[in-house]
Design a protein around this motif. Structure first.
Motif, PDB file in Angstrom:
ATOM      1  N   SER A 158      -6.430  -4.690  -7.249  1.00  0.00           N
ATOM      2  CA  SER A 158      -5.966  -5.944  -6.651  1.00  0.00           C
ATOM      3  C   SER A 158      -4.837  -6.520  -7.492  1.00  0.00           C
ATOM      4  O   SER A 158      -4.799  -6.342  -8.710  1.00  0.00           O
TER       5      SER A 158
ATOM      6  N   ASP B 288      -0.857 -11.402  -6.437  1.00  0.00           N
ATOM      7  CA  ASP B 288      -0.264 -11.963  -5.207  1.00  0.00           C
ATOM      8  C   ASP B 288      -1.099 -11.643  -3.962  1.00  0.00           C
ATOM      9  O   ASP B 288      -0.667 -11.883  -2.840  1.00  0.00           O
TER      10      ASP B 288
ATOM     11  N   ARG C 185      -1.889  -8.754  -2.817  1.00  0.00           N
ATOM     12  CA  ARG C 185      -1.677  -7.410  -2.270  1.00  0.00           C
ATOM     13  C   ARG C 185      -2.437  -6.377  -3.104  1.00  0.00           C
ATOM     14  O   ARG C 185      -3.130  -6.707  -4.053  1.00  0.00           O
TER      15      ARG C 185
ATOM     16  N   ILE D 118       2.494  -0.258  -3.089  1.00  0.00           N
ATOM     17  CA  ILE D 118       2.040  -1.643  -3.010  1.00  0.00           C
ATOM     18  C   ILE D 118       2.049  -2.056  -1.538  1.00  0.00           C
ATOM     19  O   ILE D 118       3.080  -1.965  -0.871  1.00  0.00           O
ATOM     20  N   VAL D 119       0.890  -2.467  -1.054  1.00  0.00           N
ATOM     21  CA  VAL D 119       0.782  -2.828   0.373  1.00  0.00           C
ATOM     22  C   VAL D 119      -0.010  -4.124   0.505  1.00  0.00           C
ATOM     23  O   VAL D 119      -0.759  -4.507  -0.394  1.00  0.00           O
ATOM     24  N   GLY D 120       0.155  -4.782   1.657  1.00  0.00           N
ATOM     25  CA  GLY D 120      -0.662  -5.944   1.964  1.00  0.00           C
ATOM     26  C   GLY D 120      -2.117  -5.531   2.072  1.00  0.00           C
ATOM     27  O   GLY D 120      -2.426  -4.366   2.348  1.00  0.00           O
ATOM     28  N   ALA D 121      -3.029  -6.506   1.849  1.00  0.00           N
ATOM     29  CA  ALA D 121      -4.457  -6.175   1.826  1.00  0.00           C
ATOM     30  C   ALA D 121      -4.912  -5.532   3.137  1.00  0.00           C
ATOM     31  O   ALA D 121      -5.798  -4.681   3.141  1.00  0.00           O
TER      32      ALA D 121
ATOM     33  N   ASP E   1      -3.099  -3.609   4.968  1.00  0.00           N
ATOM     34  CA  ASP E   1      -2.275  -2.422   5.230  1.00  0.00           C
ATOM     35  C   ASP E   1      -2.718  -1.198   4.429  1.00  0.00           C
ATOM     36  O   ASP E   1      -1.936  -0.270   4.201  1.00  0.00           O
ATOM     37  N   TRP E   2      -4.004  -1.192   3.995  1.00  0.00           N
ATOM     38  CA  TRP E   2      -4.469  -0.067   3.175  1.00  0.00           C
ATOM     39  C   TRP E   2      -4.320   1.270   3.897  1.00  0.00           C
ATOM     40  O   TRP E   2      -4.131   2.312   3.269  1.00  0.00           O
TER      41      TRP E   2
END
Lengths: 149, 428
Positions: free
Chosen positions: B104, B107, B109, B131-134, B136-137
């Motif tokens: 984690s 920010d 993400r 690095i992706v949005g939460a 967008d895994w």
């Protein structure tokens, strides 16, 4: 020129024969009353009846107008010349075995051949437009003339 | 005598390998771990398990890589990610291993680290962080699958890609069609058009940010271009001519397409913004289905100028047109592979339609599907697989993918019938 004159004569004869039958068709003895068609529906019915056929057919894989197709278009042209206020769309269809885009082009080509022949028969180009359904709708291998207004 | 022994042994091994081909590389997929602790750590481990399963599902779609079923008991500690026990996985028959971690960030993400190992040589093949949005895994999983696939095969991965196609419902005059797009694993399926107008042939721009397709909404078929992020849409060109068969150039700056001029269908290109259409072919007859070479210098297309549909290659300015198909029958719907090696096509014979491939100089032709209702090939970004449409005798159509290695095509799961598939490149 000679051929065209003869053709027009045949058209006029054909038209006369059809007119002559009308009183007979209108006899009261026709039991169920036909709904009275109005506006574009009436024009469409008249076009279909007078022209004989709104559809011309093509051999698989080709876009050439055969004698039956030219005869049918000749009758369509005669009607359209008498109804200069009417606008039609000619919808071309491709062949079912063709790939999609080729069929779309073939349909467009068939519609265009029919349009060009109607122009040759004296129909003002402004009355005519074309489109293609390719192989995307039932009823392949043909071009259909549809009254749009 | 002794000197001959080794080559003979190798020959024997090769023979054995050939006998059981296609030989997929077995890859272990132990669950992704996390350096985080406490509740956050448990949360990240749960995401890691989702990512692990998505990686397995991605790799299982391919013909070249075969994942071992992941097991939740095989967790590594975080330090072990960079030092896996090679012998354990070798003993399970695996030749490669992919694993990593989910961390984690402040920010909100996620950082997904991904590591690929060669188990025989006991060394790292590749590593990369994403690095992706939460939410967008799944994209990070696709990136990780691509890293493993590329490390093993040398070809670009095609997991972080989209598929566009025409969704078909009903039959006869009542058949409705909508443009649909989805991720290549079937996730995030959505419809772009409402189904009130006939639509055909969706084609992605190179980064899959735009889509060109044919719509009958205006009464006659015409190409429209939609921006996928904003949903904004416009006609490709300001013209009431019939236009169809769009394809973007590899740099996205141009679109090649067909347009009717009277009874003649020719190939044109236009700036992607719609300016300056340029006519490339003038032959009477049907020229259609253009597709750019990956370097953008050439275009392959089909034409019936010689009496039957055949494939032709020309320079992207229309010069140097020459026929490349000579195998008998009709050839159609060519598409150049992303690696430039092959042109896929539909070949129509007396006994139906099949998908084949041929080199751009006309040599090396192979048929890769059995038909009889196959058409419309679209390459995977890897250039090792092809997506196509298969029609059954009952008139129903589905999407199938087939590898070039001769294995059986597999049907994709979609919510209804589908046709005209297009497989995007890898988005950055």
């Amino acid at each position: 020129m000679m051929r065209r004159t003869a053709f027009m004569l045949a058209l006029m004869l054909g038209a006369t024969a059809a007119d002559a039958q009308l009183p007979f068709l209108r006899k009261r003895s026709a039991q169920p009353q036909q709904p009275v068609l109005q506006g574009i529906d009436a024009l469409r019915a008249d076009f279909a009846a007078q022209a004989g056929s709104t559809t011309v057919y093509f051999g698989a894989g080709n876009t050439f107008l055969g004698a039956p197709a030219k005869a049918a278009l000749g009758l369509q042209a005669a009607w359209l010349r008498k109804h200069p206020e009417v606008v039609v769309r000619i919808e071309g269809y491709g062949d079912g075995l063709d790939t999609r885009d080729h069929a779309l082009a073939v349909g467009a080509r068939r519609a265009e051949e029919a349009r060009a022949y109607l122009v040759l028969m004296g129909v003002p180009p402004a009355q005519l437009s074309t489109t293609s359904w390719g192989r995307e709708r039932p009823g392949l291998g043909r071009a259909v003339t549809i009254l749009v207004r | 005598m002794k000197r001959h022994f080794l080559p003979l042994l190798l020959l024997g091994l090769c023979g054995a390998a050939n006998a059981q081909q296609p030989a997929a590389t077995v890859i272990a997929v132990p669950p992704l771990t996390s350096p985080d602790s406490g509740n956050k750590g448990n949360e990240m481990l749960a995401v890691g398990w989702d990512v692990t399963q998505a990686i397995e599902a991605d790799l299982r779609q391919t013909a070249e890589v075969m994942p071992l079923k992941p097991n939740r008991d095989d967790y590594y500690s975080y330090p072990e990610v960079t030092a896996p026990t090679f012998s354990k996985w070798r003993s399970k028959g695996a030749k490669a291993l992919v694993t990593g971690f989910v961390q984690s960030r402040s920010d909100g993400r996620l950082t997904v680290g991904c590591y690929v190992y060669d188990l025989d040589k006991g060394r790292e093949l590749a590593r990369k962080g994403f690095i992706v949005g939460a939410g967008d895994w799944r994209r990070a999983a696709h990136k990780c699958s691509g890293l493993a696939y590329t490390a093993i095969t040398g070809a670009p991965g095609m997991f972080d890609t989209r598929i566009a196609y025409v969704a078909e419902n009903g039959s006869g005059e009542a058949r409705t069609r909508r443009i649909a797009i989805m991720d290549s694993d079937g996730q995030n399926h959505r419809y772009l058009t409402p189904g009130d107008a006939m639509v055909l042939t969706p084609r992605f721009s190179p980064e899959a940010s735009q889509l060109a397709y044919v719509s009958f909404a205006g009464g006659r078929p015409a190409v429209r271009v939609v921006d996928l992020a904003s949903g904004q849409e416009r006609p490709m060109i300001a013209s009431d001519s019939i236009s169809f068969a769009p394809r973007f150039s590899p740099d996205g700056s141009r679109i090649a397409f067909s347009m009717m001029l009277g009874a003649n269908s020719d190939i044109y290109t236009v700036d992607a913004g719609g300016a300056a259409p340029r006519r490339l072919t003038t032959a009477p007859g049907v020229d259609t289905d253009p597709s750019f070479s990956p370097d953008g210098t050439k275009i392959v297309f089909e034409s019936d100028r010689g009496g039957s549909q055949q494939l032709y290659v020309m320079n992207a300015d229309g010069t140097g047109q020459r026929r490349i198909s000579f195998g008998g029958g009709w050839y159609a719907t060519p598409q150049w592979s992303p690696d430039g090696q092959w042109i896929a096509f539909t070949r129509r014979g007396q006994d139906g339609r099949r998908i084949g491939i041929v080199k751009a100089d006309g040599t090396g032709e192979q048929t890769i599907t059995s038909g009889p209702g196959d058409e419309g090939p679209s390459w995977a970004a890897s250039s090792r697989e092809i997506l196509f449409q298969r029609s059954g005798s009952d008139g129903r159509t589905g999407l199938f993918r087939v590898a070039l290695d001769g294995s059986e095509p597999r049907q994709m799961t979609i919510p209804q019938d589908g046709s005209d598939p297009d497989w995007s490149g890898v988005a950055e």
